[in-house]
Design a protein around this motif. Sequence first.
Motif, PDB file in Angstrom:
ATOM      1  N   GLU A   1      59.040 -24.603 124.910  1.00 49.86           N
ATOM      2  CA  GLU A   1      57.811 -25.401 124.936  1.00 49.86           C
ATOM      3  C   GLU A   1      58.067 -26.797 125.490  1.00 49.86           C
ATOM      4  OE1 GLU A   1      54.950 -24.249 124.623  1.00 49.86           O
ATOM      5  OE2 GLU A   1      55.269 -22.337 123.592  1.00 49.86           O
ATOM      6  N   ASP A   2      59.240 -27.372 125.207  1.00 50.11           N
ATOM      7  CA  ASP A   2      59.586 -28.679 125.773  1.00 50.11           C
ATOM      8  C   ASP A   2      59.682 -28.599 127.291  1.00 50.11           C
ATOM      9  OD1 ASP A   2      59.633 -29.875 123.321  1.00 50.11           O
ATOM     10  OD2 ASP A   2      61.822 -30.020 123.171  1.00 50.11           O
ATOM     11  N   PHE A   3      60.272 -27.500 127.780  1.00 50.26           N
ATOM     12  CA  PHE A   3      60.406 -27.327 129.231  1.00 50.26           C
ATOM     13  C   PHE A   3      59.031 -27.164 129.874  1.00 50.26           C
ATOM     14  CE2 PHE A   3      61.229 -25.014 133.164  1.00 50.26           C
ATOM     15  CZ  PHE A   3      62.308 -25.707 133.680  1.00 50.26           C
ATOM     16  N   LEU A   4      58.159 -26.391 129.248  1.00 49.32           N
ATOM     17  CA  LEU A   4      56.811 -26.222 129.782  1.00 49.32           C
ATOM     18  C   LEU A   4      56.047 -27.545 129.766  1.00 49.32           C
ATOM     19  CD1 LEU A   4      55.768 -22.808 128.188  1.00 49.32           C
ATOM     20  CD2 LEU A   4      56.214 -23.271 130.617  1.00 49.32           C
ATOM     21  N   ALA A   5      56.246 -28.347 128.739  1.00 52.09           N
ATOM     22  CA  ALA A   5      55.580 -29.643 128.672  1.00 52.09           C
ATOM     23  C   ALA A   5      56.034 -30.552 129.809  1.00 52.09           C
ATOM     24  CB  ALA A   5      55.848 -30.305 127.321  1.00 52.09           C
ATOM     25  N   LEU A   6      57.336 -30.509 130.104  1.00 49.12           N
ATOM     26  CA  LEU A   6      57.855 -31.291 131.225  1.00 49.12           C
ATOM     27  C   LEU A   6      57.195 -30.861 132.524  1.00 49.12           C
ATOM     28  CD1 LEU A   6      60.245 -33.238 132.313  1.00 49.12           C
ATOM     29  CD2 LEU A   6      61.333 -31.075 132.898  1.00 49.12           C
ATOM     30  N   LEU A   7      57.110 -29.562 132.746  1.00 46.24           N
ATOM     31  CA  LEU A   7      56.488 -29.068 133.969  1.00 46.24           C
ATOM     32  C   LEU A   7      55.020 -29.468 134.050  1.00 46.24           C
ATOM     33  CD1 LEU A   7      57.821 -25.434 134.532  1.00 46.24           C
ATOM     34  CD2 LEU A   7      57.884 -27.312 136.170  1.00 46.24           C
ATOM     35  N   ARG A   8      54.298 -29.284 132.959  1.00 47.36           N
ATOM     36  CA  ARG A   8      52.858 -29.537 132.984  1.00 47.36           C
ATOM     37  C   ARG A   8      52.518 -31.010 133.086  1.00 47.36           C
ATOM     38  NH1 ARG A   8      52.230 -25.045 128.278  1.00 47.36           N
ATOM     39  NH2 ARG A   8      51.961 -23.213 129.638  1.00 47.36           N
ATOM     40  N   ALA A   9      53.493 -31.874 132.839  1.00 46.53           N
ATOM     41  CA  ALA A   9      53.280 -33.303 133.044  1.00 46.53           C
ATOM     42  C   ALA A   9      53.177 -33.635 134.527  1.00 46.53           C
ATOM     43  CB  ALA A   9      54.413 -34.102 132.402  1.00 46.53           C
ATOM     44  N   ASP A  10      53.663 -32.734 135.370  1.00 48.30           N
ATOM     45  CA  ASP A  10      53.534 -32.845 136.825  1.00 48.30           C
ATOM     46  C   ASP A  10      52.175 -32.251 137.194  1.00 48.30           C
ATOM     47  OD1 ASP A  10      53.627 -32.245 139.633  1.00 48.30           O
ATOM     48  OD2 ASP A  10      55.821 -32.235 139.562  1.00 48.30           O
ATOM     49  N   ALA A  11      51.341 -33.014 137.874  1.00 49.78           N
ATOM     50  CA  ALA A  11      49.982 -32.565 138.180  1.00 49.78           C
ATOM     51  C   ALA A  11      49.947 -31.236 138.916  1.00 49.78           C
ATOM     52  CB  ALA A  11      49.259 -33.628 139.006  1.00 49.78           C
ATOM     53  N   ARG A  12      50.980 -30.944 139.667  1.00 50.26           N
ATOM     54  CA  ARG A  12      51.008 -29.682 140.408  1.00 50.26           C
ATOM     55  C   ARG A  12      51.074 -28.470 139.490  1.00 50.26           C
ATOM     56  NH1 ARG A  12      56.052 -31.172 144.184  1.00 50.26           N
ATOM     57  NH2 ARG A  12      56.737 -31.896 142.130  1.00 50.26           N
TER      58      ARG A  12
END
Length: 268
Positions: free
Chosen positions: A57-68
């Motif tokens: 979930e931390d990794f997904l949060a990092l990704l989703r912080a990128d608008a893309r």
Amino acid sequence: MSEILNIAAYKFVAIGDGPALRDHLLAHARTLELRGTVLISPEGINMFLAGTATAVEDFLALLRADARFSDLVAKKSWSATQPFRRMLVKCKREIIRMDHPAIQPASGRAPGVEPATLRRWLDQGHDDEGKPVALLDTRNAFEVDYGTFEGAIDWRISKFTEFPKAVAEHREQLAGKTVVSFCTGGIRCEKANLLMHEMGLDNTLQLEGGILRYFEEVGGAHYRGDCFVFDGREALAPDLSARRQDVSARAPEDPDLGVKRPMAAPAS
């Protein structure tokens, strides 16, 4: 008890900073002690990862912080052990290889059908307009042999780059029907449906989220067998349980991703 969270996710979106993104994601994944494969290309991102729920979930949060990647959707399942041996993040030409450059899912996607709607159509024997439904399996032949939908069309391709030729040779098989193409997680159908629409087959839809989302939301209705996955679990049943509890075997190479799957981790 299942303690390892497994995710499969992809997003077709323009990426111009592949090498820098690769280094950033690899460093973060290693810090979180994740394992699996992330593929990055100019057309998007594709990933299969496993680790503790908090780490994933931390990794997904990092990704989703990128608008893309803010709307990235992950399909989830659980396993008792880690099905990957190491963590790979690679830059490739395509995140799912088709060798058909005109197909650009990031520029717009073909229409799809939700799992619950597909089940209803299969229950009643036709779509909502009364047309017969043809299910088209876009996966490789050995994957199909593990399991597929009842009556699905299977052109026995050995890799996804053979799909365009198969469509051209068998397009009459799809005439007069509502065609629903499907694959493991949906990524192949993103390209398959755009290709078929380009070839004038406007009666085609894609199963949203693929077999894995169908299992998650609908279960095994109208499906026979398991769904092959490219990790040490080998295949998932409709209840998303793993065929192999001992994940020490080597996972096969995925010719469509253009990467060898990591050796699966030994069971502990």
